[in-house]
Design an enzyme around this catalytic site. Structure first.
Site, PDB file in Angstrom:
ATOM      1  N   VAL A   1       0.840  -1.206   0.000  1.00 51.25           N
ATOM      2  CA  VAL A   1       0.000   0.000   0.000  1.00 51.25           C
ATOM      3  C   VAL A   1       0.870   1.249   0.000  1.00 51.25           C
ATOM      4  O   VAL A   1       0.556   2.239  -0.677  1.00 51.25           O
ATOM      5  CB  VAL A   1      -0.969  -0.015   1.194  1.00 51.25           C
ATOM      6  CG1 VAL A   1      -1.777   1.276   1.235  1.00 51.25           C
ATOM      7  CG2 VAL A   1      -1.906  -1.213   1.102  1.00 51.25           C
ATOM      8  N   ASP A   2       1.960   1.234   0.752  1.00 55.93           N
ATOM      9  CA  ASP A   2       2.888   2.364   0.719  1.00 55.93           C
ATOM     10  C   ASP A   2       3.436   2.568  -0.692  1.00 55.93           C
ATOM     11  O   ASP A   2       3.516   3.696  -1.187  1.00 55.93           O
ATOM     12  CB  ASP A   2       4.052   2.119   1.678  1.00 55.93           C
ATOM     13  CG  ASP A   2       3.724   2.510   3.110  1.00 55.93           C
ATOM     14  OD1 ASP A   2       2.969   3.476   3.299  1.00 55.93           O
ATOM     15  OD2 ASP A   2       4.212   1.848   4.033  1.00 55.93           O
ATOM     16  N   TYR A   3       3.839   1.475  -1.315  1.00 55.84           N
ATOM     17  CA  TYR A   3       4.368   1.585  -2.675  1.00 55.84           C
ATOM     18  C   TYR A   3       3.313   2.123  -3.633  1.00 55.84           C
ATOM     19  O   TYR A   3       3.589   3.007  -4.458  1.00 55.84           O
ATOM     20  CB  TYR A   3       4.870   0.226  -3.161  1.00 55.84           C
ATOM     21  CG  TYR A   3       6.219  -0.179  -2.623  1.00 55.84           C
ATOM     22  CD1 TYR A   3       7.385   0.423  -3.085  1.00 55.84           C
ATOM     23  CD2 TYR A   3       6.338  -1.171  -1.661  1.00 55.84           C
ATOM     24  CE1 TYR A   3       8.619   0.052  -2.586  1.00 55.84           C
ATOM     25  CE2 TYR A   3       7.574  -1.545  -1.152  1.00 55.84           C
ATOM     26  CZ  TYR A   3       8.714  -0.927  -1.623  1.00 55.84           C
ATOM     27  OH  TYR A   3       9.948  -1.296  -1.130  1.00 55.84           O
TER      28      TYR A   3
END
Length: 382
Positions: free
Chosen positions: A167-169
């Protein structure tokens, strides 16, 4: 030729993964990215493990091609220096909790008056507005709230998070897309704009058909392990040598090739397996047959047979196999960087390939405050 973003000045005030990853994409493509860090301490992830000669590999993964400048964010003098830098910048990236920039006198309404050409990129857990805006959020929290965790894992097991911070990516990539779109609009209008990317919204964008299936059909997407939701046989299978092989032969075009490779032509005449829909209805039965065949062969033999047949297949690689993968090495996706303290280390290469203005790794991740005076002079702020 120069990098695609040559001449673009970026201030990276972000921390952890999503923001720094977005800024690194811009830096890889040629932008001048200045990482603005807290004086004395720097970004928190500089302390993260694992470390190489005292330098965090976590930090180095997301901060190459940047210069480091330190400021005391609580100092009125340094806040004024920050505003002077912002006045010169094309892009500002931040992922503080909503309201933090406003407390420093650097809210969007203030900054767009200071620099009408500025593209301000705000990455947060839930956005600058809404009932959850002030709630803290990390990748795993977004995976949980979005439902991604509930559809990940074995069918009879608990919800599972992904093996990486997906999700960060994704949030970093959405922020990058938004930044490039805003810069394109600015080239036509002369005005910047506000770009937002959130972890929760990025997470739900990866739910495949789960949202309409639930909302319109009342069908809840469930965990299914390593099998494909829509075709069969697609799964990971243990091989004779103790490895795992992932094989995808669920379509009507691929299944006959698998059958030929396994030398089991009778499967094509079996009503349970003769069409994609039939195989999906009998997914366990066909998967058991494939699993028994794979288990009689070493992983390399299975992959070679599938390659000859034109069936997508791969051994489930261990990390030592990844860093020596000849395909990745041939395309410059495993590269070495020389760091002044950590020494020589391997990392991923520039992912996006451009034919005329390719990205490149020009700088090792910076030491804390390494370029403070250089940036202030170069940007005409000193």
């Amino acid at each position: 030729m120069a990098g695609a973003l040559e001449g673009i000045k970026v201030l990276d005030l972000s921390r952890f993964i999503a923001g720094p990853f977005c800024a690194m994409q811009l830096a890889d493509l040629g932008a001048d990215v200045v990482k603005v860090e807290r004086a004395g301490k720097g970004e928190e992830t500089r302390q993260n493990l694992p470390q190489l000669n005292g330098e965090s590999l976590y930090f180095m993964t997301f901060n190459r091609n940047k210069r480091s400048l330190t400021l005391d964010f609580r100092s009125p003098r340094d806040q004024e220096t920050l505003r002077k830098l912002i006045a010169k910048a094309d892009v500002l990236i931040e992922n503080f909790r909503p309201g933090t920039m406003e407390k420093m006198g650097c809210g969007w309404d203030t900054l767009r008056e200071l620099n009408p050409r500025l593209v301000m990129v705000r990455i947060s857990g839930f956005g600058q507005t809404g009932p959850l805006a002030q709630r803290p959020c990390f990748d795993a929290i977004a995976q949980a709230m979005s439902g991604l965790m509930s559809i990940t894992g074995q069918q009879d097991g608990p919800p599972m998070m992904a093996g990486t911070f997906m999700v960060d990516y994704a949030s970093g990539l959405y922020a990058t897309i938004g930044t490039l779109a805003a810069l394109n609009v600015r080239s036509q209008t002369g005005r910047g704009q506000l770009v937002e990317s959130t972890l929760l919204e990025s997470a739900i964008s990866m739910l495949i058909s789960a949202i309409p299936a639930q909302a319109q059909l009342g069908e809840a997407m469930e965990r299914c392990g390593n099998v494909d939701r829509y075709t069969a046989p697609v799964n990971s299978y243990p091989s004779a040598d103790g490895a795992f092989v992932y094989l995808s032969a669920g379509t009507d075009a691929l299944f006959p090739r698998l059958v030929e490779a396994m030398d089991q032509p009778g499967l094509l005449a079996d009503e349970r397996f003769c069409t994609a829909h039939a195989r999906l209805s009998n997914a366990v039965a066909i998967s058991d047959i494939v699993a028994a065949w794979v288990l009689r062969h070493d992983a390399a033999e299975v992959v070679a047979a599938m390659d000859r047949a034109g069936v997508p297949c791969a051994k489930v690689a261990t990390m030592d196999e990844v860093v020596t993968n000849p395909q990745l090495l041939a395309r410059g996706q495993i590269v070495d960087i020389d760091h002044p303290v950590a020494g020589r280390y391997s990392t991923h290469g520039v992912t996006v390939s451009l034919s005329d203005t390719p990205g490149e790794i020009r700088r090792a991740p910076p030491l804390l405050g390494e370029h403070t005076e250089e940036v202030l002079r170069g940007w005409g702020v000193a």
